[in-house]
Design a protein around this motif. Structure first.
Motif: not given
Length: 333
Positions: A142-145, A150-151, A157-159
């Motif tokens: 799940x995305x989160x900030x 902000x992921x 890149x976020x992962x």
């Protein structure tokens, strides 16, 4: 202080690294990060002297368990990842009872057979494993900030940052474990198992411990993979993938903690950057086999031996006599 500075520089480089790469190279970076955890966990298993051909299947156990727990039970993905690693460790513990009745070559073949049985179970049962087609639409992180970043996990890149954090923590745990009395006992069993047993060491118990802990980390790497690519099937964890892990470990060397990691990085760059660019991707198994043979013949201690030679050369200070050597006459004058 020097070590802290070096660690901070490496961390800064790893954080900045994906921003200089293309989208496809960023995806390769995510897979490389996950594979580093896999091959490091494999080395932990080999510390007691046993080599397995089922380690990639154990990785798959973690992947399937995490995927099913998030899909069927709706568990929070990070929790399902942890449970996936624990499930892989549990399966390894159950397998340890028949496998550790063998050792050496017989353990190697036994681990391969056990892995194939697990893979056939995944293929045989469409419910809940999805049969030969495997599992699809696996829940993603799940995305989160965090405010400053902000992921969004559909972006590599976020992962990568998430996987890097998980892998760094796991590597630190494995590194500390190897330098603990438990890790030293692993080494003692590797080199002198009869002597260790005569000294009162529970050889089978320590081999089981190394197998279970290494399998837990392998399962976690599988969970990271499953929630990134979103689909897994039995062929994702077949013997071909296991050959790649063996090649990383042998080419890199297993005497040091960084040896297999170095092998994984070098061969991944060779595979994903050079072979793919030159159009030799289909010949990858042949080229990997050739590299493996050449490494055994001409570099039996792996790439880590080159690093040690290079480090020894840098440690020599010009003009400063080595220990045990007398200074020359000009210096005395």
């Amino acid at each position: 202080m020097r070590n802290l500075t070096l660690i901070l520089c490496v961390a800064a480089a790893l954080i900045a690294l994906p921003h200089g790469l293309s989208f496809s190279q960023q995806e390769v970076l995510v897979f490389l990060t996950i594979n580093i955890l896999l091959v490091a966990s494999y080395r932990l298993l080999t510390l007691t002297g046993e080599w397995s051909l089922g380690h990639v299947v154990i990785m798959g156990v973690g992947a399937y368990a995490s995927a099913l727990l998030s899909k069927k039970l709706g568990l929070f993905v990070p929790v399902s990842m942890l449970l996936g690693g624990l499930t892989a460790a549990l399966v390894a513990y159950i397998l340890s009872f028949p496998l550790f009745r063998m050792k050496g070559f017989y353990f190697l073949i036994g681990s391969f057979a056990a892995g194939e049985v697990i893979r056939l179970l995944w293929k045989r049962f469409r419910e809940p494993f999805g049969g030969a087609k495997g599992l699809k639409r696996i829940d993603s992180m799940p995305d989160f900030d965090l405010g400053f970043y902000a992921f969004e996990f559909f972006e590599p890149v976020s992962y990568y940052y998430f996987a890097l954090l998980v892998v760094a923590v796991c590597l630190w745990v494995m590194w500390r474990l190897e330098r603990s009395p438990v890790g030293l006992t692993f080494h003692a069993i590797h080199w002198q198992d009869k002597l260790a047993e005569a000294a009162g060491v529970n050889v089978r118990g320590y081999r089981t411990l190394a197998f279970v802990v290494a399998s837990g980390f392998a399962g976690l790497s599988g969970a990271l993979l499953a929630h990134y690519i979103g689909t897994i099937n039995p062929n994702s964890f077949d013997v071909e993938q296991m050959v790649f892990v063996l090649t990383w470990a042998i080419v890199g060397g297993t005497a040091t903690f960084y040896g297999p990691i170095l092998g994984c990085i070098v061969l991944t760059i060779l595979n994903e950057i050079i072979l793919r660019e030159l159009g030799f991707e289909q010949a990858r198994p042949v080229i990997y086999g050739l590299i493996l043979i050449l490494s055994i013949l001409f570099l039996p201690k792996g790439l880590e031996s080159l690093v040690e030679r290079l480090a020894a050369r840098f440690r020599k200070t010009p003009g400063k006599p080595e220990l045990g050597t007398a200074p020359d006459k000009e210096a005395r004058a």
